[in-house]
Design a protein around this motif. Structure first.
Motif, short mmCIF file in Angstrom:
data_model
loop_
_atom_site.label_atom_id
_atom_site.label_comp_id
_atom_site.label_asym_id
_atom_site.label_seq_id
_atom_site.Cartn_x
_atom_site.Cartn_y
_atom_site.Cartn_z
N TYR A 158 0.07 -11.38 1.72
CA TYR A 158 1.27 -10.56 1.84
C TYR A 158 1.74 -10.09 0.46
O TYR A 158 2.05 -8.90 0.27
N PHE A 159 1.78 -11.01 -0.51
CA PHE A 159 2.25 -10.65 -1.85
C PHE A 159 1.31 -9.67 -2.55
O PHE A 159 1.72 -8.96 -3.46
N LEU A 160 0.03 -9.65 -2.15
CA LEU A 160 -0.94 -8.75 -2.76
C LEU A 160 -1.16 -7.48 -1.96
O LEU A 160 -1.93 -6.61 -2.38
N ASP A 161 -0.50 -7.37 -0.81
CA ASP A 161 -0.70 -6.20 0.03
C ASP A 161 -0.11 -4.95 -0.62
O ASP A 161 0.96 -5.01 -1.24
N LYS A 162 -0.79 -3.82 -0.46
CA LYS A 162 -0.35 -2.58 -1.10
C LYS A 162 1.04 -2.18 -0.61
O LYS A 162 1.87 -1.72 -1.41
N ARG A 163 1.29 -2.33 0.67
CA ARG A 163 2.61 -1.97 1.20
C ARG A 163 3.70 -2.81 0.55
O ARG A 163 4.77 -2.28 0.16
N ALA A 164 3.47 -4.12 0.43
CA ALA A 164 4.47 -4.99 -0.17
C ALA A 164 4.71 -4.63 -1.63
O ALA A 164 5.85 -4.66 -2.12
N ILE A 165 3.65 -4.28 -2.34
CA ILE A 165 3.79 -3.91 -3.75
C ILE A 165 4.58 -2.61 -3.89
O ILE A 165 5.42 -2.46 -4.78
N TYR A 166 4.31 -1.65 -3.01
CA TYR A 166 5.10 -0.42 -3.01
C TYR A 166 6.57 -0.73 -2.77
O TYR A 166 7.46 -0.18 -3.42
N MET A 167 6.82 -1.61 -1.80
CA MET A 167 8.21 -1.92 -1.44
C MET A 167 8.93 -2.70 -2.55
O MET A 167 10.10 -2.46 -2.81
N VAL A 168 8.23 -3.61 -3.21
CA VAL A 168 8.88 -4.36 -4.28
C VAL A 168 9.14 -3.45 -5.48
O VAL A 168 10.15 -3.62 -6.20
N SER A 169 8.29 -2.45 -5.69
CA SER A 169 8.54 -1.47 -6.75
C SER A 169 9.78 -0.65 -6.42
O SER A 169 10.63 -0.41 -7.28
N GLY A 170 9.88 -0.24 -5.15
CA GLY A 170 11.06 0.50 -4.72
C GLY A 170 12.32 -0.34 -4.81
O GLY A 170 13.38 0.14 -5.25
N ALA A 171 12.21 -1.61 -4.41
CA ALA A 171 13.37 -2.50 -4.48
C ALA A 171 13.81 -2.70 -5.92
O ALA A 171 15.02 -2.72 -6.22
#
Length: 467
Positions: free
Chosen positions: A267-280
Motif C-alpha cells: 500500500y505504501f509503495l502503490d502509485k496511487r498512494a504516493i500520488y495521494m500523499v504528494s497531494g496531501a
C-alpha cells in the motif's frame, strides 16, 4: 522618503499586483470553481503583457536616485499581501525581485503547474513565438527569417539541455534563480527559454516514469515474497523437538505475519498512494483556512459518493503522516516475525491509552498542532461513525491516528467490541460466530498494524521486556 515612482502610486500598483496574482492562479489550469481554465494564444499574450508591465515598472527604479526606499515599501506591501490567510501558498515568495523578472515567473508557473494538455501547450508556444516576432518586427524588415536563423543558431545549446540531469534547482522559484532565468529571456529569446523549460519538464516526467516502473517492480516482488524471510533454523529447531502442533502454529503465524507485512508495505509503495500523499503534503502545507476550503469543495455535493468520501478520509489520514512517509516504509520493512498472539498484541496496544491520554510528552503538543487540526476535522466529518475508517488501509489507520488523540480511543473501543464479540454496527469477521480465535481475519490484521506501529517500535528499541 517613501514611494517615489513618477508614473504610478503604490496603491494603484498593488491593485494591479492582485490582478496579476489572479492570472498566476489560473495558470494552474483551473478556475476557483474547479472548472478548466481556458487559455488561448491571445489570453497568454495578455498575461505576458502584464508581466512585461511589472518588469518595466521595476526597471524605472534603476534610473532613480535613492530608489531603495521605494523598493522597501513595495516589499512591505507585498509581504502584507502574501501573509494573508487566503493568499495562495504557491505564490508566497512574490516580491519586488520576482516582479523584476515577472515573465520568467509566469513561464515557470505556466509550465510547472499547468496540466500541459495539447491545446494549452500549442497555445503557449504560439503566444511566445508571436511575442518574439513582434519584438523583432520593430527592428527587422524580414523578422521571420531573422527569427528562424536565430533558432538554428540556438539548436546546439537547446539540445544540450537534454543531456543534463534534472535537478531541484530547475524548479526553484527563488528571486536569484528567477533573475538568472529572466536574464536568459532577454539575451536569447522567449521561445528558446520556453523550450528549455519544457525540455526540463520532459526530463522530470521521464525520470518520474522510470521511478514509477521501478517502484511497480519492487511492489510486485514484495507481493510475491511472503516466504522469502522464512527462518529455516527456527523451523529445524522445532522439528528436533518433535512438536508438530507447535511447528504448524509457528509456520501459520509466520506466513500470516508476512502476508500482512507484504500487503501493507505494498500500500505504501502503490502509485496511487504516493500520488495521494504528494497531494496531501501540498494541501496541508497551506493554512488551515485554505485546506479546509479545498476539502469542502471536494465534498460540496450533497449526494456525495462513498468513493469520494473514502478518498477524503484517506487524504486526511495521509496528511498526518506525509512528512514521515519514508520512515514508515523503513520501519515496516524492518519488522521481523515475532511469535505473539492477537490477544497479546491487542493488550499491548491498550497499555498505551492511559499514559498517553493523561499527558503529552514535552514538545509533542506544539509538534502535533497541524496533526491535531487534521484529526479534529476528520473527527467532525466522521460524526461518530467509524465505519469509514474500515474502508482505508489498516496500516494507514494505525499509523496516522496517534495514540494521544481521542479518535484513537474511539477506534480502539470499536476494535475491542468486535474482539470480544459484543454488539457492533459493523463486523470485520465472523470468528466469534464460528467460535474460533482471531488469527488471520481483518480484525486481527488491524490489531497487528496497531501493534507494529505503536507497540512493536518500543520492543525494537528497548527489547521484549520493555513493552
Amino acid at each position: 522618503m517613501g514611494w517615489r515612482h513618477p508614473d504610478i502610486s503604490l496603491e494603484d500598483l498593488m491593485k494591479l499586483v492582485k490582478g496579476f496574482v489572479d492570472i498566476l492562479i489560473l495558470t494552474s489550469g483551473y478556475q476557483s470553481s474547479g472548472r478548466i481554465a481556458h487559455w488561448d494564444p491571445l489570453n497568454i499574450n495578455k498575461a505576458f503583457q502584464w508581466a512585461s508591465f511589472f518588469e518595466n515598472v521595476l526597471k524605472t527604479f534603476g534610473c532613480l536616485d535613492d530608489h531603495q526606499e521605494s523598493v522597501k515599501e513595495l516589499d512591505a506591501a507585498l509581504s502584507k499581501l502574501t501573509s494573508e490567510a487566503s493568499f495562495p501558498q504557491g505564490l508566497a515568495n512574490l516580491s519586488s525581485a520576482t516582479l523584476t523578472v515577472a515573465r520568467g515567473f509566469l513561464v515557470e508557473h505556466f509550465i510547472h503547474t499547468l496540466p500541459l494538455r495539447d491545446s494549452h501547450l500549442r497555445a503557449f508556444l504560439l503566444a511566445t513565438i508571436e511575442m518574439d516576432l513582434d519584438e523583432l518586427s520593430a527592428a527587422e524588415n524580414d523578422c521571420l527569417s531573422v527569427y528562424l536563423n536565430k533558432l538554428r543558431l540556438q539548436t546546439t545549446s537547446i539540445s544540450s539541455v537534454q543531456n543534463r540531469m534534472f535537478t531541484n534547482e530547475d524548479l526553484a522559484t527563488s528571486p536569484d534563480s528567477l533573475a538568472t532565468k529572466a536574464g536568459e529571456c532577454e539575451i536569447i529569446s522567449l521561445t528558446k527559454y520556453t523550450l528549455q523549460r519544457l525540455l526540463k519538464r520532459w526530463s522530470a516526467v521521464s525520470n518520474i516514469a522510470t521511478i514509477e516502473r521501478s517502484l511497480e517492480t519492487i511492489s510486485n516482488n514484495i507481493r510475491c515474497s511472503s516466504w522469502s524471510e522464512f527462518d529455516d533454523n527456527l523451523f529445524k529447531e522445532q522439528l528436533k523437538q518433535n512438536d508438530a502442533p507447535a511447528i504448524v502454529e509457528q509456520v501459520v503465524g509466520f506466513v500470516t505475519w508476512n502476508l500482512w507485512k507484504s500487503k501493507n508495505l505494498s500500500y505504501f509503495l502503490d502509485k496511487r498512494a504516493i500520488y495521494m500523499v504528494s497531494g496531501a503534503s501540498m494541501i496541508f502545507s497551506a493554512s488551515k483556512i485554505q485546506w479546509v476550503q479545498v476539502l469542502e469543495r471536494l465534498n460540496i455535493s450533497v449526494q456525495r459518493s462513498d468513493d469520494n468520501f473514502r478518498d477524503t478520509i484517506e487524504l486526511l489520514l495521509l496528511g498526518c503522516i506525509a512528512n514521515r512517509w519514508t520512515y514508515l516504509i523503513e520501519h515496516l520493512m524492518s519488522v521481523s516475525y515475532y511469535s505473539i498472539t492477537t490477544s497479546e498484541q491487542f493488550h499491548e496496544v491498550c497499555k498505551l491509552l492511559p499514559a498517553k491520554f493523561q499527558t503529552l510528552e514535552p514538545g509533542q503538543e506544539a509538534m502535533s498542532s497541524k496533526e491535531s487540526d487534521i484529526l479534529g476535522y476528520l473527527t467532525g466529518i466522521l460524526n461518530g461513525q467509524l465505519h469509514p475508517l474500515w474502508t482505508v488501509s489498516p496500516a494507514l489507520a494505525a499509523v496516522a491516528i496517534p495514540s494521544w488523540s481521542p479518535l484513537f480511543r474511539f477506534y480502539m473501543n470499536e476494535l475491542e467490541l468486535q474482539f470480544r464479540g459484543d454488539f457492533s454496527t459493523m463486523r470485520c469477521c465472523s470468528c466469534i460466530q464460528e467460535k474460533k480465535e482471531h488469527h488471520d481475519c481483518e480484525l486481527a490484521e488491524r490489531i497487528w498494524c496497531l501493534y507494529i506501529f505503536h507497540g512493536y517500535g518500543a520492543r525494537q528499541m528497548h527489547g521484549p521486556n520493555s513493552v
